[in-house]
Design a protein around this motif. Structure first.
Motif, mmCIF file in Angstrom:
data_model
loop_
_atom_site.group_PDB
_atom_site.id
_atom_site.type_symbol
_atom_site.label_atom_id
_atom_site.label_comp_id
_atom_site.label_asym_id
_atom_site.label_seq_id
_atom_site.Cartn_x
_atom_site.Cartn_y
_atom_site.Cartn_z
ATOM 1 N N VAL A 4 -34.697 -1.547 14.178
ATOM 2 C CA VAL A 4 -34.708 -0.223 14.750
ATOM 3 C C VAL A 4 -35.796 0.530 13.997
ATOM 4 C CG1 VAL A 4 -33.370 2.021 14.479
ATOM 5 C CG2 VAL A 4 -31.878 -0.304 14.721
ATOM 6 N N ALA A 5 -36.322 1.388 14.654
ATOM 7 C CA ALA A 5 -37.288 2.073 14.318
ATOM 8 C C ALA A 5 -37.132 3.685 14.628
ATOM 9 C CB ALA A 5 -38.823 2.060 14.880
ATOM 10 N N ALA A 6 -37.851 4.741 13.819
ATOM 11 C CA ALA A 6 -37.692 6.054 14.024
ATOM 12 C C ALA A 6 -39.184 6.849 14.189
ATOM 13 C CB ALA A 6 -36.723 6.638 12.955
ATOM 14 N N ALA A 17 -35.251 5.133 6.151
ATOM 15 C CA ALA A 17 -35.675 4.337 5.522
ATOM 16 C C ALA A 17 -34.629 3.615 4.679
ATOM 17 C CB ALA A 17 -36.763 4.469 4.966
ATOM 18 N N LEU A 18 -33.625 4.282 4.235
ATOM 19 C CA LEU A 18 -32.686 3.857 3.185
ATOM 20 C C LEU A 18 -31.772 2.832 3.973
ATOM 21 C CD1 LEU A 18 -31.957 7.011 1.191
ATOM 22 C CD2 LEU A 18 -33.433 5.073 0.478
ATOM 23 N N ALA A 19 -31.614 2.973 5.321
ATOM 24 C CA ALA A 19 -30.564 2.123 5.947
ATOM 25 C C ALA A 19 -31.604 0.915 6.615
ATOM 26 C CB ALA A 19 -30.122 2.926 7.061
ATOM 27 N N GLY A 20 -32.708 0.690 6.398
ATOM 28 C CA GLY A 20 -33.575 -0.430 6.785
ATOM 29 C C GLY A 20 -34.088 -0.043 8.214
ATOM 30 N N VAL A 21 -34.329 1.267 8.427
ATOM 31 C CA VAL A 21 -34.904 1.538 9.657
ATOM 32 C C VAL A 21 -36.547 1.775 9.422
ATOM 33 C CG1 VAL A 21 -35.341 3.587 11.240
ATOM 34 C CG2 VAL A 21 -32.961 2.898 10.612
ATOM 35 N N THR A 22 -37.186 1.031 10.428
ATOM 36 C CA THR A 22 -38.816 1.318 10.375
ATOM 37 C C THR A 22 -39.042 2.702 10.611
ATOM 38 O OG1 THR A 22 -38.843 -1.065 10.752
ATOM 39 C CG2 THR A 22 -40.869 0.324 11.034
ATOM 40 N N VAL A 23 -39.566 3.273 9.782
ATOM 41 C CA VAL A 23 -39.760 4.895 9.786
ATOM 42 C C VAL A 23 -41.297 5.139 10.119
ATOM 43 C CG1 VAL A 23 -39.968 7.091 8.691
ATOM 44 C CG2 VAL A 23 -38.111 5.606 8.254
ATOM 45 N N LEU A 24 -41.592 5.882 11.345
ATOM 46 C CA LEU A 24 -43.149 6.019 11.563
ATOM 47 C C LEU A 24 -43.260 7.524 11.763
ATOM 48 C CD1 LEU A 24 -42.996 3.514 14.639
ATOM 49 C CD2 LEU A 24 -44.339 3.036 12.549
ATOM 50 N N VAL A 25 -43.879 8.039 10.612
ATOM 51 C CA VAL A 25 -43.942 9.473 10.463
ATOM 52 C C VAL A 25 -45.073 9.981 11.514
ATOM 53 C CG1 VAL A 25 -44.646 11.311 8.987
ATOM 54 C CG2 VAL A 25 -43.077 9.560 8.283
ATOM 55 N N ARG A 34 -49.058 7.681 19.541
ATOM 56 C CA ARG A 34 -49.695 6.429 18.888
ATOM 57 C C ARG A 34 -48.664 5.575 18.470
ATOM 58 N NH1 ARG A 34 -53.663 10.050 17.273
ATOM 59 N NH2 ARG A 34 -52.627 10.510 15.108
ATOM 60 N N ALA A 35 -47.698 6.247 17.818
ATOM 61 C CA ALA A 35 -46.677 5.736 17.001
ATOM 62 C C ALA A 35 -45.690 4.810 18.071
ATOM 63 C CB ALA A 35 -45.541 6.447 16.360
ATOM 64 N N TRP A 36 -45.599 5.456 19.212
ATOM 65 C CA TRP A 36 -44.785 4.728 20.436
ATOM 66 C C TRP A 36 -45.595 3.537 20.999
ATOM 67 C CZ3 TRP A 36 -40.100 5.375 22.327
ATOM 68 C CH2 TRP A 36 -39.879 4.910 23.671
ATOM 69 N N VAL A 43 -39.049 -4.359 17.855
ATOM 70 C CA VAL A 43 -38.321 -3.242 17.714
ATOM 71 C C VAL A 43 -37.318 -2.996 19.124
ATOM 72 C CG1 VAL A 43 -38.166 -0.418 17.910
ATOM 73 C CG2 VAL A 43 -39.711 -1.930 16.404
ATOM 74 N N ALA A 44 -36.027 -3.067 18.871
ATOM 75 C CA ALA A 44 -35.210 -3.019 20.015
ATOM 76 C C ALA A 44 -34.485 -1.637 20.270
ATOM 77 C CB ALA A 44 -33.736 -3.910 19.951
#
Length: 73
Positions: A4-6, A17-25, A34-36, A43-44
């Motif tokens: 999972v990404a955000a 990120a505390l829940a294991g999500v890949t964070v893309l600021v 660019r992040a998308w 990433v599902a």
């Protein structure tokens, strides 16, 4: 199983990120795009902030993969 990404503003996505999500600021529309485009292949699901969703527009958000969810405002 995929990751999972955000994507979005630091203040809205950092805690995931505390829940294991890949964070893309991404604070600005160009950074959101660019992040998308740079999402890892495994990433599902992508969680996007309302501002990031606005930058991406409905066409990208309606694509079948990855599954996309917009945070409440």
């Amino acid at each position: 199983m995929g990751r999972v990404a955000a994507i979005g503003e630091q203040t809205r996505v950092a805690g995931l990120a505390l829940a294991g999500v890949t964070v893309l600021v991404a604070e600005e529309p160009a950074a959101v795009h660019r992040a998308w485009q740079d999402l890892p292949q495994d990433v599902a699901m992508v969680i996007v902030t309302p501002a990031a969703a606005g930058a991406l527009g409905p066409t990208l958000l309606e694509s079948p993969r990855p599954l996309t969810a917009v945070m409440p405002a």
